[in-house]
Design a protein around this motif. Structure first.
Motif, PDB file in Angstrom:
ATOM      1  N   MET A   1       0.823  -1.206   0.000  1.00  0.00           N
ATOM      2  CA  MET A   1       0.000   0.000   0.000  1.00  0.00           C
ATOM      3  C   MET A   1       0.860   1.261   0.000  1.00  0.00           C
ATOM      4  SD  MET A   1      -2.810   1.335   2.797  1.00  0.00           S
ATOM      5  CE  MET A   1      -4.168   0.364   2.157  1.00  0.00           C
ATOM      6  N   ILE A   2       1.947   1.267   0.797  1.00  0.00           N
ATOM      7  CA  ILE A   2       2.835   2.430   0.879  1.00  0.00           C
ATOM      8  C   ILE A   2       4.204   2.057   0.324  1.00  0.00           C
ATOM      9  CG2 ILE A   2       3.959   4.087   2.404  1.00  0.00           C
ATOM     10  CD1 ILE A   2       1.606   3.792   4.320  1.00  0.00           C
ATOM     11  N   THR A   3       4.703   2.890  -0.584  1.00  0.00           N
ATOM     12  CA  THR A   3       6.019   2.672  -1.184  1.00  0.00           C
ATOM     13  C   THR A   3       7.056   3.534  -0.479  1.00  0.00           C
ATOM     14  OG1 THR A   3       4.994   2.240  -3.337  1.00  0.00           O
ATOM     15  CG2 THR A   3       7.349   2.774  -3.321  1.00  0.00           C
ATOM     16  N   PRO A   4       8.121   2.948   0.049  1.00  0.00           N
ATOM     17  CA  PRO A   4       9.170   3.753   0.702  1.00  0.00           C
ATOM     18  C   PRO A   4       9.868   4.642  -0.319  1.00  0.00           C
ATOM     19  CG  PRO A   4       9.386   1.415   1.226  1.00  0.00           C
ATOM     20  CD  PRO A   4       8.412   1.505   0.107  1.00  0.00           C
ATOM     21  N   LEU A  28      -8.388   3.075   7.473  1.00  0.00           N
ATOM     22  CA  LEU A  28      -7.890   2.271   8.595  1.00  0.00           C
ATOM     23  C   LEU A  28      -6.665   1.464   8.192  1.00  0.00           C
ATOM     24  CD1 LEU A  28     -11.210   0.991  10.241  1.00  0.00           C
ATOM     25  CD2 LEU A  28      -9.615   2.712  11.114  1.00  0.00           C
ATOM     26  N   GLU A  29      -6.718   0.843   7.024  1.00  0.00           N
ATOM     27  CA  GLU A  29      -5.573   0.066   6.556  1.00  0.00           C
ATOM     28  C   GLU A  29      -4.378   0.972   6.294  1.00  0.00           C
ATOM     29  OE1 GLU A  29      -6.752  -2.212   3.192  1.00  0.00           O
ATOM     30  OE2 GLU A  29      -8.193  -3.456   4.304  1.00  0.00           O
ATOM     31  N   PHE A  30      -4.648   2.140   5.745  1.00  0.00           N
ATOM     32  CA  PHE A  30      -3.571   3.092   5.471  1.00  0.00           C
ATOM     33  C   PHE A  30      -2.902   3.535   6.764  1.00  0.00           C
ATOM     34  CE2 PHE A  30      -2.267   7.545   5.401  1.00  0.00           C
ATOM     35  CZ  PHE A  30      -1.285   7.517   4.416  1.00  0.00           C
ATOM     36  N   LEU A  31      -3.675   3.889   7.769  1.00  0.00           N
ATOM     37  CA  LEU A  31      -3.124   4.358   9.033  1.00  0.00           C
ATOM     38  C   LEU A  31      -2.272   3.282   9.718  1.00  0.00           C
ATOM     39  CD1 LEU A  31      -6.171   6.352  10.460  1.00  0.00           C
ATOM     40  CD2 LEU A  31      -4.004   7.294   9.635  1.00  0.00           C
ATOM     41  N   GLU A  32      -2.710   2.038   9.592  1.00  0.00           N
ATOM     42  CA  GLU A  32      -1.942   0.935  10.178  1.00  0.00           C
ATOM     43  C   GLU A  32      -0.599   0.793   9.452  1.00  0.00           C
ATOM     44  OE1 GLU A  32      -0.868  -1.955  12.739  1.00  0.00           O
ATOM     45  OE2 GLU A  32      -2.665  -0.697  12.862  1.00  0.00           O
ATOM     46  N   ALA A  33      -0.638   0.881   8.110  1.00  0.00           N
ATOM     47  CA  ALA A  33       0.586   0.737   7.316  1.00  0.00           C
ATOM     48  C   ALA A  33       1.515   1.936   7.490  1.00  0.00           C
ATOM     49  CB  ALA A  33       0.232   0.556   5.845  1.00  0.00           C
ATOM     50  N   ALA A  34       0.937   3.088   7.817  1.00  0.00           N
ATOM     51  CA  ALA A  34       1.720   4.324   7.903  1.00  0.00           C
ATOM     52  C   ALA A  34       2.433   4.494   9.238  1.00  0.00           C
ATOM     53  CB  ALA A  34       0.810   5.530   7.658  1.00  0.00           C
ATOM     54  N   LYS A  35       2.199   3.627  10.186  1.00  0.00           N
ATOM     55  CA  LYS A  35       2.767   3.776  11.529  1.00  0.00           C
ATOM     56  C   LYS A  35       4.295   3.803  11.534  1.00  0.00           C
ATOM     57  CE  LYS A  35      -1.024   1.897  14.309  1.00  0.00           C
ATOM     58  NZ  LYS A  35      -1.453   0.789  15.214  1.00  0.00           N
ATOM     59  N   GLU A  45      -7.065  10.725  -7.315  1.00  0.00           N
ATOM     60  CA  GLU A  45      -7.693  11.391  -8.458  1.00  0.00           C
ATOM     61  C   GLU A  45      -9.016  12.041  -8.057  1.00  0.00           C
ATOM     62  OE1 GLU A  45      -6.118  11.662 -11.422  1.00  0.00           O
ATOM     63  OE2 GLU A  45      -4.471  10.643 -10.396  1.00  0.00           O
ATOM     64  N   VAL A  46      -9.509  11.721  -6.875  1.00  0.00           N
ATOM     65  CA  VAL A  46     -10.762  12.297  -6.375  1.00  0.00           C
ATOM     66  C   VAL A  46     -10.528  12.813  -4.961  1.00  0.00           C
ATOM     67  CG1 VAL A  46     -12.219  10.798  -7.791  1.00  0.00           C
ATOM     68  CG2 VAL A  46     -11.558  10.067  -5.488  1.00  0.00           C
ATOM     69  N   PRO A  47     -11.335  13.778  -4.494  1.00  0.00           N
ATOM     70  CA  PRO A  47     -11.154  14.268  -3.120  1.00  0.00           C
ATOM     71  C   PRO A  47     -11.505  13.192  -2.107  1.00  0.00           C
ATOM     72  CG  PRO A  47     -13.104  15.233  -4.135  1.00  0.00           C
ATOM     73  CD  PRO A  47     -12.385  14.517  -5.217  1.00  0.00           C
ATOM     74  N   LEU A  48     -10.766  13.177  -0.991  1.00  0.00           N
ATOM     75  CA  LEU A  48     -10.976  12.185   0.055  1.00  0.00           C
ATOM     76  C   LEU A  48     -11.361  12.878   1.356  1.00  0.00           C
ATOM     77  CD1 LEU A  48      -7.808   9.951  -0.536  1.00  0.00           C
ATOM     78  CD2 LEU A  48     -10.142   9.503  -1.353  1.00  0.00           C
ATOM     79  N   ASP A  49     -12.142  12.178   2.178  1.00  0.00           N
ATOM     80  CA  ASP A  49     -12.485  12.648   3.517  1.00  0.00           C
ATOM     81  C   ASP A  49     -11.834  11.719   4.539  1.00  0.00           C
ATOM     82  OD1 ASP A  49     -14.147  14.804   2.737  1.00  0.00           O
ATOM     83  OD2 ASP A  49     -15.757  13.375   2.296  1.00  0.00           O
ATOM     84  N   PHE A  50     -11.410  12.295   5.657  1.00  0.00           N
ATOM     85  CA  PHE A  50     -10.711  11.508   6.666  1.00  0.00           C
ATOM     86  C   PHE A  50     -11.295  11.762   8.050  1.00  0.00           C
ATOM     87  CE2 PHE A  50      -7.728  13.069   3.445  1.00  0.00           C
ATOM     88  CZ  PHE A  50      -7.351  11.873   2.854  1.00  0.00           C
ATOM     89  N   LYS A  51     -11.180  10.762   8.903  1.00  0.00           N
ATOM     90  CA  LYS A  51     -11.498  10.923  10.306  1.00  0.00           C
ATOM     91  C   LYS A  51     -10.252  11.335  11.081  1.00  0.00           C
ATOM     92  CE  LYS A  51     -15.312   7.566  10.358  1.00  0.00           C
ATOM     93  NZ  LYS A  51     -15.822   6.310  10.945  1.00  0.00           N
ATOM     94  N   SER A  52      -9.107  10.850  10.624  1.00  0.00           N
ATOM     95  CA  SER A  52      -7.847  11.136  11.312  1.00  0.00           C
ATOM     96  C   SER A  52      -7.356  12.538  10.985  1.00  0.00           C
ATOM     97  CB  SER A  52      -6.785  10.123  10.895  1.00  0.00           C
ATOM     98  OG  SER A  52      -5.512  10.490  11.416  1.00  0.00           O
TER      99      SER A  52
END
Length: 218
Positions: A1-4, A28-35, A45-52
């Motif tokens: 999901m995340i490329t170094p 949720l998956e992104f936040l876990e991978a981003a730790k 390509e589209v606007p995103l909404d976040f809780k974090s």
């Protein structure tokens, strides 16, 4: 999901990665991978909404495109530059990034913007991709890869603005690109940079991509 991103990590001195949000993207998956990262660039390509609150919008980037086929080079007062990096040229390079997310995101606190743009202009000089106007009224960098060209940095000195130098710099970059065999030119800018967008439209460029960019800070 995340490329170094080893280059950014080395330059900034902390772990940096990037992520492209697709249809299956999950916060949720992104936040876990981003730790394990201090900073992650998130592109969509589209606007995103976040809780974090760790993820914040930093840019809506526009990519402009122009077909250079059949275009004849124009005479300009702007020429390739092969000298050393002067303080005046470095100042202009930094001014070119005034709308950059690396400049506008207040969470950058270790002079990351200055490090990145100094390296950018140094690399352009090393590759002989810098064009400057008379008396350093302005400058532009242009990279040519086979038949495609891209303007990277462009700026006009404050006391020379409003005199048509922006248009002449782009024309010079187009000449430079055509002479090297390019058939098209792209330019990236930020939606907030209204003068740049108006100039590119007036010179026949069309928006071909809009990209929403977010920064996650750990």
């Amino acid at each position: 999901m995340i490329t170094p991103l080893s280059f950014d990590s080395s330059l900034f001195g902390y772990s940096v990665g990037k992520c492209l949000a697709d249809e299956d993207w999950s916060e949720l998956e992104f936040l876990e991978a981003a730790k394990s990262y201090r900073l992650v660039y998130l592109f969509s390509e589209v606007p995103l909404d976040f809780k974090s609150t760790q993820i914040q919008s930093v840019d809506l980037r526009l990519t402009f495109f122009k077909n250079l086929k059949g275009q004849n080079p124009n005479t300009t007062e702007i020429y390739p530059y092969s000298g050393e990096l002067s303080e005046n040229l470095l100042t202009l390079a930094l001014e070119s990034g005034g709308f950059s997310r690396f400049h506008t995101d207040p969470r950058f606190i270790n002079r990351e913007f200055e490090k990145l743009y100094r390296l950018w202009i140094e690399k352009a000089l090393a590759q002989q991709e810098v064009l400057i106007a008379e008396e350093l009224a302005g400058f532009v960098t242009c990279e040519v890869l086979e038949n495609e060209a891209q303007i990277g940095l462009i700026a006009v000195r404050k006391d020379h603005r409003g005199k048509g130098w922006g248009k002449r710099l782009i024309q010079a970059a187009e000449n430079f690109a055509i002479q090297k065999g390019a058939q098209s030119m792209t330019i990236g800018t930020q939606t907030a940079n209204l003068p740049a967008s108006a100039l590119y439209h007036s010179m026949g460029y069309q928006v071909v991509q809009r990209q929403f960019i977010y920064h996650y800070w750990g």
